[in-house]
Design a protein around this motif. Structure first.
Motif, short mmCIF file in Angstrom:
data_model
loop_
_atom_site.label_atom_id
_atom_site.label_comp_id
_atom_site.label_asym_id
_atom_site.label_seq_id
_atom_site.Cartn_x
_atom_site.Cartn_y
_atom_site.Cartn_z
N LEU A 1 -13.62 32.06 -40.64
CA LEU A 1 -13.89 32.82 -39.42
C LEU A 1 -15.18 33.63 -39.56
CD1 LEU A 1 -12.59 33.45 -36.65
CD2 LEU A 1 -11.58 35.47 -37.72
N TYR A 2 -15.40 34.18 -40.72
CA TYR A 2 -16.61 34.97 -40.99
C TYR A 2 -17.87 34.10 -40.85
CZ TYR A 2 -20.14 37.46 -43.70
OH TYR A 2 -21.31 38.05 -44.12
N HIS A 3 -17.82 32.88 -41.40
CA HIS A 3 -18.98 31.99 -41.31
C HIS A 3 -19.26 31.59 -39.86
CE1 HIS A 3 -18.30 31.51 -45.69
NE2 HIS A 3 -19.62 31.31 -45.70
N HIS A 4 -18.18 31.37 -39.07
CA HIS A 4 -18.38 31.05 -37.65
C HIS A 4 -19.04 32.22 -36.93
CE1 HIS A 4 -16.42 27.16 -36.69
NE2 HIS A 4 -15.82 27.34 -37.87
N GLU A 5 -18.61 33.42 -37.23
CA GLU A 5 -19.19 34.60 -36.58
C GLU A 5 -20.66 34.78 -36.96
OE1 GLU A 5 -15.07 37.28 -36.42
OE2 GLU A 5 -16.55 37.60 -38.00
N LYS A 6 -20.96 34.59 -38.23
CA LYS A 6 -22.35 34.72 -38.67
C LYS A 6 -23.25 33.66 -38.02
CE LYS A 6 -22.23 38.33 -41.27
NZ LYS A 6 -22.99 39.53 -40.85
N GLU A 7 -22.74 32.46 -37.90
CA GLU A 7 -23.52 31.40 -37.28
C GLU A 7 -23.82 31.72 -35.82
OE1 GLU A 7 -25.64 28.05 -36.42
OE2 GLU A 7 -25.06 28.87 -38.39
N LEU A 8 -22.83 32.25 -35.10
CA LEU A 8 -23.05 32.60 -33.70
C LEU A 8 -24.01 33.78 -33.58
CD1 LEU A 8 -19.53 32.16 -32.09
CD2 LEU A 8 -21.53 30.71 -31.85
N GLU A 9 -23.93 34.73 -34.49
CA GLU A 9 -24.89 35.84 -34.47
C GLU A 9 -26.32 35.33 -34.69
OE1 GLU A 9 -23.79 38.78 -37.29
OE2 GLU A 9 -21.89 39.28 -36.30
N LYS A 10 -26.45 34.41 -35.64
CA LYS A 10 -27.76 33.83 -35.91
C LYS A 10 -28.26 33.05 -34.69
CE LYS A 10 -30.03 30.58 -39.08
NZ LYS A 10 -29.81 29.66 -40.23
N THR A 11 -27.37 32.28 -34.07
CA THR A 11 -27.74 31.52 -32.87
C THR A 11 -28.17 32.45 -31.75
OG1 THR A 11 -26.19 29.76 -33.47
CG2 THR A 11 -26.94 29.83 -31.18
N SER A 12 -27.43 33.56 -31.58
CA SER A 12 -27.77 34.52 -30.53
C SER A 12 -29.16 35.11 -30.75
CB SER A 12 -26.72 35.64 -30.50
OG SER A 12 -27.06 36.61 -29.53
N LYS A 13 -29.46 35.45 -31.99
CA LYS A 13 -30.79 35.99 -32.29
C LYS A 13 -31.88 34.93 -32.04
CE LYS A 13 -29.31 39.41 -35.72
NZ LYS A 13 -29.39 39.84 -37.14
N SER A 14 -31.59 33.67 -32.42
CA SER A 14 -32.57 32.60 -32.22
C SER A 14 -32.83 32.37 -30.74
CB SER A 14 -32.09 31.30 -32.87
OG SER A 14 -31.94 31.46 -34.27
N ILE A 15 -31.75 32.37 -29.93
CA ILE A 15 -31.92 32.18 -28.49
C ILE A 15 -32.72 33.33 -27.90
CG2 ILE A 15 -30.69 32.09 -26.29
CD1 ILE A 15 -28.48 30.56 -27.68
N LYS A 16 -32.44 34.55 -28.36
CA LYS A 16 -33.20 35.71 -27.88
C LYS A 16 -34.69 35.57 -28.23
CE LYS A 16 -33.21 40.77 -27.96
NZ LYS A 16 -32.56 41.98 -28.51
N GLY A 17 -34.94 35.08 -29.46
CA GLY A 17 -36.34 34.86 -29.85
C GLY A 17 -37.02 33.80 -29.00
N LEU A 18 -36.28 32.71 -28.70
CA LEU A 18 -36.85 31.66 -27.84
C LEU A 18 -37.15 32.19 -26.44
CD1 LEU A 18 -34.74 28.51 -28.78
CD2 LEU A 18 -37.14 28.92 -29.28
N ILE A 19 -36.25 33.01 -25.92
CA ILE A 19 -36.48 33.60 -24.60
C ILE A 19 -37.74 34.46 -24.61
CG2 ILE A 19 -35.54 35.22 -22.91
CD1 ILE A 19 -32.76 34.20 -23.65
N ASN A 20 -37.89 35.25 -25.66
CA ASN A 20 -39.11 36.08 -25.76
C ASN A 20 -40.37 35.21 -25.88
OD1 ASN A 20 -37.62 38.45 -25.63
ND2 ASN A 20 -37.36 38.56 -27.85
N ASP A 21 -40.24 34.11 -26.65
CA ASP A 21 -41.39 33.20 -26.77
C ASP A 21 -41.73 32.57 -25.43
OD1 ASP A 21 -41.53 33.76 -29.46
OD2 ASP A 21 -40.40 31.99 -30.08
N CYS A 22 -40.68 32.19 -24.67
CA CYS A 22 -40.91 31.61 -23.34
C CYS A 22 -41.62 32.61 -22.44
CB CYS A 22 -39.59 31.18 -22.71
SG CYS A 22 -38.90 29.68 -23.42
N ARG A 23 -41.19 33.87 -22.52
CA ARG A 23 -41.84 34.90 -21.71
C ARG A 23 -43.30 35.05 -22.12
NH1 ARG A 23 -36.72 38.22 -22.03
NH2 ARG A 23 -35.75 37.99 -19.97
N ASP A 24 -43.57 34.99 -23.43
CA ASP A 24 -44.96 35.07 -23.90
C ASP A 24 -45.79 33.90 -23.37
OD1 ASP A 24 -44.35 37.38 -25.26
OD2 ASP A 24 -44.04 36.38 -27.19
N VAL A 25 -45.16 32.70 -23.38
CA VAL A 25 -45.86 31.53 -22.85
C VAL A 25 -46.18 31.72 -21.37
CG1 VAL A 25 -45.64 29.07 -22.32
CG2 VAL A 25 -44.93 29.92 -24.56
N ILE A 26 -45.21 32.24 -20.62
CA ILE A 26 -45.42 32.46 -19.19
C ILE A 26 -46.52 33.48 -18.95
CG2 ILE A 26 -44.34 33.33 -17.08
CD1 ILE A 26 -43.50 30.52 -17.90
#
Length: 745
Positions: free
Chosen positions: A22-47
């Motif tokens: 369960l801990y590994h699943h939670e960590k993976e989702l936290e990492k995914t959430s941060k990555s998606i947030k970074g991609l969103i920021n990158d998209c905004r920078d591109v725009i």
């Protein structure tokens, strides 16, 4: 390694292994959430970057549309008009592309980036809430369990039963919350595979759609670009002719100065130049520099105070006086040299003036006495001994007909006919023999191989260029130029038609002979590459020239070329029929019009034209604007190996497409090109050679040049490798296959 699945049965056991998974699943989702947030920021920078780029592009487009050409002369040729409008067309194209970019940016912001943020907040926010609820229920259950286990055995049975029932209820709630949390984790892990990726796919599709729109616009712009390149090349050729004429005029002017002939600013009625006027002050005298003009017919003497060291703009004040008398000032009566005195009606006393030289003073004195000589162009100042008398007489007619017969029988298909010049000594020898009545009958240019075709063509041009008066006459020169500047093509041709038949009869007769010959030359343009435009450049300044050689006359050479083009294209109407016999408006369908085509912006709003084939951008469209490409396939390159055809994305093309670009002859052994005669190193150096490319060529290594058809390569010289030349294209020096190019003169 991937994550282990979370089983519902593990929720009932709640083992350490379940907790670790369960801990590994939670960590993976936290990492995914941060990555998606970074991609969103990158998209905004591109725009943001895209918005800044769009803003800069729009500014650049506005600069292109607002740019104004200031050309020399009051009128421009059709090619120059199209070149002038081209920047506005480029700006309009950039604006259209930027409108598409703005649409893409709005869609990306509203439909994709915002939804990505909503996905991250809804899915990963729900996981966080589920985790808090699970941890809270875990704490409540296990605290209750510890209390239940700490009950003493002495406690009555009812208390134990109540505690046991409460524990069962807490356990059931814990298992329910644990399973809900596990299910939520599983769902989030799965949803990111399609909802998240689907949004990114839409975002990418928006960009690709924008790029495809740009590609369509590039295809549509391709034909306009090709036509524009042809007109730029025509304008460059006109510039080369104008440059050469201007340099010759400059040299002649310098020769005139050295020979102390009349000043070029002098005419029979007007004389002008710089003089210094003496002005008396309280404490002495000063000499003020003026630009003066004297008109003999009304004796008006104008003075404009001007000094190049102090003034940039023309002063508004001009003093005009009526001359009464002019007397040379004796040198012993004044300390200054080159002085003379004048008296005028509007000023009392005598005005003392200093000329810049003794020669200038003589010219001013002669002008004010009405003895100003007529300025003649330097090429008429003296006649060289030993040269034949060149005139429009029967001998000249026989010589011209003899040259034309020889050219049409021996070299009508020769590449660069009339552009490649002959050796000057041979040309002069042919002129001396051909214009001598006693020797002309013994001359047979058709069978006599002593004289090359280029020698004959050069002699023919030299004959027309050396006539005391050009074939189109000095009297009608300005009228021919004015006619060529008319915007309406029919009116342009009608005016030239009328002017041609205003020429003397022998001039019309000679013009008919020459123009009919040039028409036959242009009919073979696919082999000799001498289309109507190229012939206009060769014969424009030969048949038409102003009586006075000035820069203004040189700048009108391009309109002389247009006159010759019209004569060749419409020879059946203009030469072979008198004005009024042909209805121009009814036969307008056969008139070659060179006015600007419809606006590219209007075409862009219509349906897209059929896509071009691969490699079509330059090769198949070079017929536009009278620039011809060889009808034969390109020859093999020296020591070549097959060149791989590469498409837009670096993917090798099919054999069919390769054959369209590179014919089967590419793998044969090197043979001399039928289009190109080899030149010696001495000829290349003498010509400071330039070549025009006949075929597309793709470099096989860094030492070679890549080029498309109809490009100009400069500074061409022989290479040490047989069959190769060395030249400069776009600032880069490299090797060129000799049989892939033609030499320009």
């Amino acid at each position: 390694m991937g994550l282990k699945p979370l089983e519902f049965s593990d929720c009932l056991v709640d083992s350490p292994y379940f907790r670790d998974n369960l801990y590994h699943h939670e960590k993976e989702l936290e990492k995914t959430s941060k990555s998606i947030k970074g991609l969103i920021n990158d998209c905004r920078d591109v725009i943001i970057a895209a918005k800044n780029l769009s803003k800069a592009q729009k500014t650049f487009a506005k600069g292109l549309k607002d740019f104004k050409f200031e050309c020399i002369g009051t009128e421009q040729t059709d090619d120059e008009n199209i070149i002038t409008q081209s920047l506005s067309e480029m700006g309009e194209l950039l604006n259209t592309v930027e409108q598409w970019r703005e649409t893409m940016i709005v869609q990306a912001q509203d439909h994709y980036i915002q939804k990505l943020e909503e996905f991250r907040k809804s899915q990963f926010g729900a996981v966080k809430d589920g985790k808090k609820k699970f941890e809270k229920q875990t704490k409540a259950y296990y605290q209750s369990l510890e209390k239940h286990l700490n009950l003493k055995t002495k406690v009555n049975d009812s208390t134990l039963d109540d505690s046991g029932a409460a524990i069962q209820l807490e356990e059931k709630q814990f298992h329910t919350v644990a399973m809900d949390y596990v299910l939520l984790l599983q769902e989030t892990q799965e949803k990111k595979k399609f909802e998240f990726v689907e949004l990114l796919l839409g975002y990418m599709a928006g960009w690709l759609t924008f790029y495809h729109q740009g590609y369509d616009a590039a295809l549509e712009f391709g034909s306009y670009r090709t036509d524009l390149q042809v007109k730029i090349q025509n304008t460059r050729q006109s510039y080369e002719t104008t440059k050469e004429e201007a340099q010759n005029l400059m040299k002649k002017m310098l020769e005139v100065r050295g020979m102390k002939h009349p000043d070029p600013a002098t005419s029979s009625n007007t004389h002008e130049g710089y003089l210094f006027l003496q002005e008396k002050k309280a404490f002495g005298t000063t000499w003020i520099k003026h630009y003066c003009t004297y008109k003999k017919e009304n004796k008006l003497f104008s003075m404009v105070p001007f000094n190049q060291l102090n003034h940039v703009k023309l002063p508004s004040q001009t003093e005009t006086l009526v001359l009464k008398s002019c007397v040379r000032r004796a040198s012993d009566s004044i300390e200054k040299r080159f002085c003379f005195d004048i008296t005028v009606d509007d000023r009392p006393g005598v005005l003392t003036i200093q000329a810049p030289s003794e020669e200038s003073r003589k010219l001013w004195l002669d002008a004010m006495d009405g003895k100003e000589p007529i300025y003649k162009a330097p090429n008429h100042l003296e006649k060289s001994d030993g040269k034949p008398e060149i005139a429009l007489n029967e001998t000249g007619f026989k010589f011209v007909n003899m040259c034309i017969d020889a050219i049409e029988s021996r070299g009508l298909e020769d590449q660069g006919l009339f552009r490649i010049v002959g050796v000057n000594s041979k040309v002069q020898k042919l002129l001396q023999i051909g214009l001598d009545k006693s020797k002309l009958d013994r001359l047979d240019l058709v069978r006599d191989v002593e004289y090359e075709v280029k020698t004959i063509t050069s002699a023919l041009k030299s004959y027309f260029r050396s006539l005391p008066e050009p074939l189109m006459t000095f009297k009608l020169h300005s009228q021919f130029i004015s006619a060529s500047k008319k915007e309406n093509v029919v009116e342009r041709i009608r005016s030239i038609h009328k002017l041609v038949h205003s020429l003397p009869q022998q001039n019309i007769r000679m013009l008919e002979i020459l123009i009919m010959h040039l028409k036959r030359v242009s009919d073979q343009h696919e082999k000799n590459y001498m289309n109507v435009s190229n012939l206009g450049v060769c014969f424009g300044p030969t048949l038409l020239r102003d009586e006075e050689e000035t820069m203004a006359a040189i700048m009108d050479i391009k309109f002389c070329n247009i006159v010759v083009e019209i004569l060749i294209e419409n020879n059946d109407r203009i030469i072979q029929s008198k004005p009024g016999e042909t209805n121009m408006s009814e036969s307008n369908g056969n008139v070659v019009q060179r006015l600007p085509s419809s606006s590219l912006a209007q075409k862009r709003n219509a349906a897209h034209a059929e896509y071009y084939n691969v490699g079509h951008a330059m090769g198949s469209a070079m017929g536009v604007g009278n620039v011809q490409t060889p009808s034969k396939p390109p020859p093999s390159r020296p020591n070549s190996r097959p060149v791989k055809a590469v498409g837009h994305h670096g993917i090798q093309r099919s054999a069919e497409v390769q054959n369209r670009r590179l014919p089967p002859t590419l793998n044969r052994h090197h043979q001399p090109s039928p289009y190109n005669s080899p030149r010696t190193s001495r000829e290349l150096q003498a010509a400071s050679a330039k070549v025009r490319t006949l075929y597309a060529c793709e470099a096989e290594n860094e030492s070679e040049l890549s080029f498309e058809p109809n490009m100009i390569i400069h500074s061409v010289r022989k290479s040490k490798e047989p069959g190769w030349l060395e030249g400069t294209l776009n600032g880069r020096v490299g090797l060129i296959p000799e049989n892939y190019v033609e030499f320009l003169t």
